[in-house]
Scaffold this active site. Structure first.
Site, PDB file in Angstrom:
ATOM      1  N   ALA A 100       0.987  -1.014   0.570  1.00 34.63           N
ATOM      2  CA  ALA A 100      -0.156   0.140   0.168  1.00 34.63           C
ATOM      3  C   ALA A 100       0.805   1.436  -0.309  1.00 34.63           C
ATOM      4  O   ALA A 100       1.976   0.966   0.374  1.00 34.63           O
ATOM      5  CB  ALA A 100      -0.758  -0.065   1.195  1.00 34.63           C
ATOM      6  N   GLY A 104      -0.688  -5.485   0.711  1.00 36.32           N
ATOM      7  CA  GLY A 104      -1.676  -4.822   0.367  1.00 36.32           C
ATOM      8  C   GLY A 104      -1.664  -5.658  -1.535  1.00 36.32           C
ATOM      9  O   GLY A 104      -2.665  -5.904  -1.875  1.00 36.32           O
ATOM     10  N   GLU A 116      -2.625  -9.702  -0.260  1.00 29.14           N
ATOM     11  CA  GLU A 116      -4.313  -9.817   0.197  1.00 29.14           C
ATOM     12  C   GLU A 116      -4.825  -9.070  -1.533  1.00 29.14           C
ATOM     13  O   GLU A 116      -5.806 -10.044  -1.445  1.00 29.14           O
ATOM     14  CB  GLU A 116      -3.891  -8.417   0.834  1.00 29.14           C
ATOM     15  N   GLU A 119       3.178  -5.706   7.156  1.00 28.99           N
ATOM     16  CA  GLU A 119       3.238  -4.972   8.380  1.00 28.99           C
ATOM     17  C   GLU A 119       3.843  -5.252   9.750  1.00 28.99           C
ATOM     18  O   GLU A 119       3.174  -3.893   9.973  1.00 28.99           O
ATOM     19  CB  GLU A 119       1.020  -5.254   7.997  1.00 28.99           C
TER      20      GLU A 119
END
Length: 260
Positions: A66, A112, A115, A135
């Site tokens: 991200a 992300g 994901e 993360e």
């Protein structure tokens, strides 16, 4: 719609959605997530699109995470809203889509990015790809479904190891763990994804959608996956595709499904 962060390419019944932020290693910022919501919503509604391949621009990254600068100053409410909106508008939208989605992981798939790949129905990877959920090195945890989908795909123990260590794994390791189903050399990744998707698209479209719903039901709290399977199985008998499939089988010819 004209996209600023995506490239949309159509090849027969396959639509490519390419995240086009190569200089940023295709990181997911707010605008890109908004565009992904629109692109997938339109693809799932478009009768000319049978299935989707999502990949990243350039040789280095699928999505390297991200865009951290966008949420560096969020508070609890802001962080919660970020995750909630991402789930509903992009990640769950893809996972529950009515058409097959293949992630062609062409490089780094981190945070992300991994994901996003896990929200897709099938994952294939280049030999050069690296995957991970880093993360916890930022004082966070995965917020776009990573804690749930990774455990579903590779098991609780290995998922916790990856999440708690923040270590990356190779494409070969990802295949061994069940995170990806195929590994190819970089130049063969997209042709291999196309070949697999073309095979899938030769099957009955409504049955494909029913199969996706039935499989997903088994991983959804409060829903009986077996009952969903029974209902979806029954619904298939009311389709013209079922009649065409049976007629083709009995007539020893190739079925011509219309998605009806």
């Amino acid at each position: 719609m004209e996209y600023q962060n995506l490239l949309i390419q159509n090849k027969d019944r396959i639509q490519y959605i390419i995240i086009n932020r190569e200089s940023k290693l295709n990181a997911l910022n707010k605008d890109t997530l908004t565009e992904l919501h629109t692109a997938f919503s339109e693809a799932f509604k478009n009768p000319a699109v049978g299935g989707i391949i999502i990949t990243g621009a350039g040789p280095k990254a699928f999505v390297a995470g991200a865009d951290i600068s966008e949420f560096a100053h969020f508070d609890v409410a802001g962080g919660t809203a970020l995750a909630q909106q991402g789930h509903s508008k992009v990640f769950d939208l893809i996972a529950n889509g009515n058409k097959p989605v293949i992630a062609a992981i062409n490089g780094f798939a981190l945070g992300g990015g991994l994901e996003l790949a896990m929200a897709c129905h099938i994952r294939m990877a280049s030999e050069t790809a690296k995957m991970g959920l880093p993360e916890v090195t930022l004082g966070l945890i995965p917020g776009y479904g990573g804690t749930q989908r990774l455990a579903q795909l590779i098991g609780k123990g290995k998922a916790l190891e990856m999440i708690l260590t923040a270590d990356m794994i190779t494409a070969v390791e990802a295949q061994q763990f069940g995170l990806v189903t195929h590994v190819a050399c970089p130049e063969d990744l997209l042709p291999a994804a196309e070949e697999l998707l073309q095979k899938i698209l030769s099957r009955a479209p409504l049955a494909l959608a029913s199969a996706i719903r039935a499989v997903n039901a088994g991983y959804t709290d409060g829903i009986n996956g077996y009952q969903t399977e029974i209902e979806e199985f029954g619904h298939c008998f009311g389709t013209r595709d079922f009649k065409e499939g049976v007629d083709a089988f009995l007539g020893k010819r190739k079925a011509e499904f219309k998605g009806e």
